[in-house]
Design an enzyme around this catalytic site. Structure first.
Site, PDB file in Angstrom:
ATOM      1  N   LYS A 234      -0.568   4.760   4.623  1.00  0.00           N
ATOM      2  CA  LYS A 234      -1.739   3.617   5.213  1.00  0.00           C
ATOM      3  C   LYS A 234      -0.953   3.627   6.823  1.00  0.00           C
ATOM      4  O   LYS A 234       0.404   3.459   7.057  1.00  0.00           O
ATOM      5  CB  LYS A 234      -1.421   2.619   4.540  1.00  0.00           C
ATOM      6  CG  LYS A 234      -2.546   1.568   5.105  1.00  0.00           C
ATOM      7  CD  LYS A 234      -2.839   0.282   4.298  1.00  0.00           C
ATOM      8  CE  LYS A 234      -3.867  -0.469   4.848  1.00  0.00           C
ATOM      9  NZ  LYS A 234      -5.022   0.018   5.228  1.00  0.00           N
TER      10      LYS A 234
ATOM     11  N   HIS B 198       1.037  -1.128  -0.127  1.00  0.00           N
ATOM     12  CA  HIS B 198       0.028  -0.029   0.063  1.00  0.00           C
ATOM     13  C   HIS B 198       0.680   1.248  -0.029  1.00  0.00           C
ATOM     14  O   HIS B 198       2.170   1.233   0.181  1.00  0.00           O
ATOM     15  CB  HIS B 198      -1.076   0.001   1.126  1.00  0.00           C
ATOM     16  CG  HIS B 198      -1.991  -0.909   1.024  1.00  0.00           C
ATOM     17  ND1 HIS B 198      -1.941  -2.292   1.425  1.00  0.00           N
ATOM     18  CD2 HIS B 198      -3.399  -0.549   0.665  1.00  0.00           C
ATOM     19  CE1 HIS B 198      -3.175  -2.777   1.237  1.00  0.00           C
ATOM     20  NE2 HIS B 198      -3.999  -1.690   0.647  1.00  0.00           N
TER      21      HIS B 198
END
Length: 273
Positions: A163, A159
């Site tokens: 995040k 990600h």
């Protein structure tokens, strides 16, 4: 509920995901924006939500006053942080509003609060609202039933740098799908970190590896590896709109459901496959 159009409230409406959700509501048939909520004291309070999201004026302004819009929505969509989500959960339970929860990173107490609220209101709670990811969850379940006893199972996820939780909720959902298929307790079979002299890999474990880099929207792979062959089941997202459309689809699906805890596989009718 059961209105001609479901009225949807979006939490975190000024954020990246919030703006995508506004766009998804505008594009959806059977739904309209009822409220757009932002953090307390935001400088954007009073801004037209549609103009902020780039889809034209909607006549719905951003607000930080949840009580003031209590009668303006049927379903609330929240993709924020656990502590904020639990605040909105308590409000929705008190006011009998349905909820779509895409927030990840809950501890056991947070999950228990969601389960308790579902005794009174209808909730779709999922780690990922992408149609493709939920198909992948079914596929890894099937693969585990065939290969889980002997294969080395690894889950790799990547990600963007912003995040804040790891492994991702989707990676954990993949692990849960595999563990459920094997009648395992994921907490007893998961390996979240390897460093230094680890020794040989233990059988019947599920390894997790995490990447955080750049602007990666979301990539997940479940690997079932044996000597001489391996199966990899992967999903790559290129736009948050994938998740936004799925969340709005879930909100519309909740129409007429009074209470209960559901996931995206319920929405897509995947549990019976």
């Amino acid at each position: 509920m059961s209105n001609a159009e479901i009225r949807i409230a979006i939490v975190g409406a000024a954020g990246r995901m919030g703006r995508q959700l506004i766009q998804a509501v505008v594009l959806a048939e059977g739904a309209r924006l009822g409220a757009a909520l932002v953090r307390s004291g935001s400088s954007l309070v009073g801004t037209d939500a549609g103009e902020l999201a780039g889809c034209g004026a909607l006549g719905i302004t951003l607000t930080d006053d949840l009580e003031a819009v209590a009668n303006d929505f049927d379903v609330l969509i929240d993709f924020t942080r656990p502590e904020g989500t639990l605040h909105y959960l308590a409000f929705c339970r008190q006011h009998h509003k349905a909820m779509v929860i895409g927030t990840t990173g809950f501890d056991d107490a947070g999950k228990a609060a969601i389960e308790a609220a579902a005794q009174d209101i209808a909730i779709v709670f999922a780690a990922n609202f992408s149609v493709g990811v939920n198909v992948v969850l079914k596929l890894v379940e099937k693969a585990a039933k065939v290969m889980g006893e002997y294969a080395d199972i690894e889950i790799i996820e990547a990600h963007h740098r912003h995040k804040v939780d790891a492994p991702s909720g989707t990676a954990l959902a993949m692990g849960e799908a595999i563990a459920d298929a094997m009648s395992w307790d994921l907490k007893q079979h998961a390996v979240y970190a390897r460093e230094g002299f680890t020794g040989e890999r233990e059988a019947q474990t599920i390894g997790f590896a995490t990447v955080r880099a750049g602007d990666i929207v979301g990539e997940h792979t479940a690997m079932f590896a044996d000597i001489g062959e391996r199966v990899e089941i992967s999903h790559k997202a290129s736009s948050r709109m994938t998740f936004a459309k799925g969340a709005v689809r879930a909100a519309i699906w909740l129409d007429g459901r009074k209470k209960g805890l559901y996931d995206m596989r319920c929405v897509l009718n995947l549990h019976d496959l």
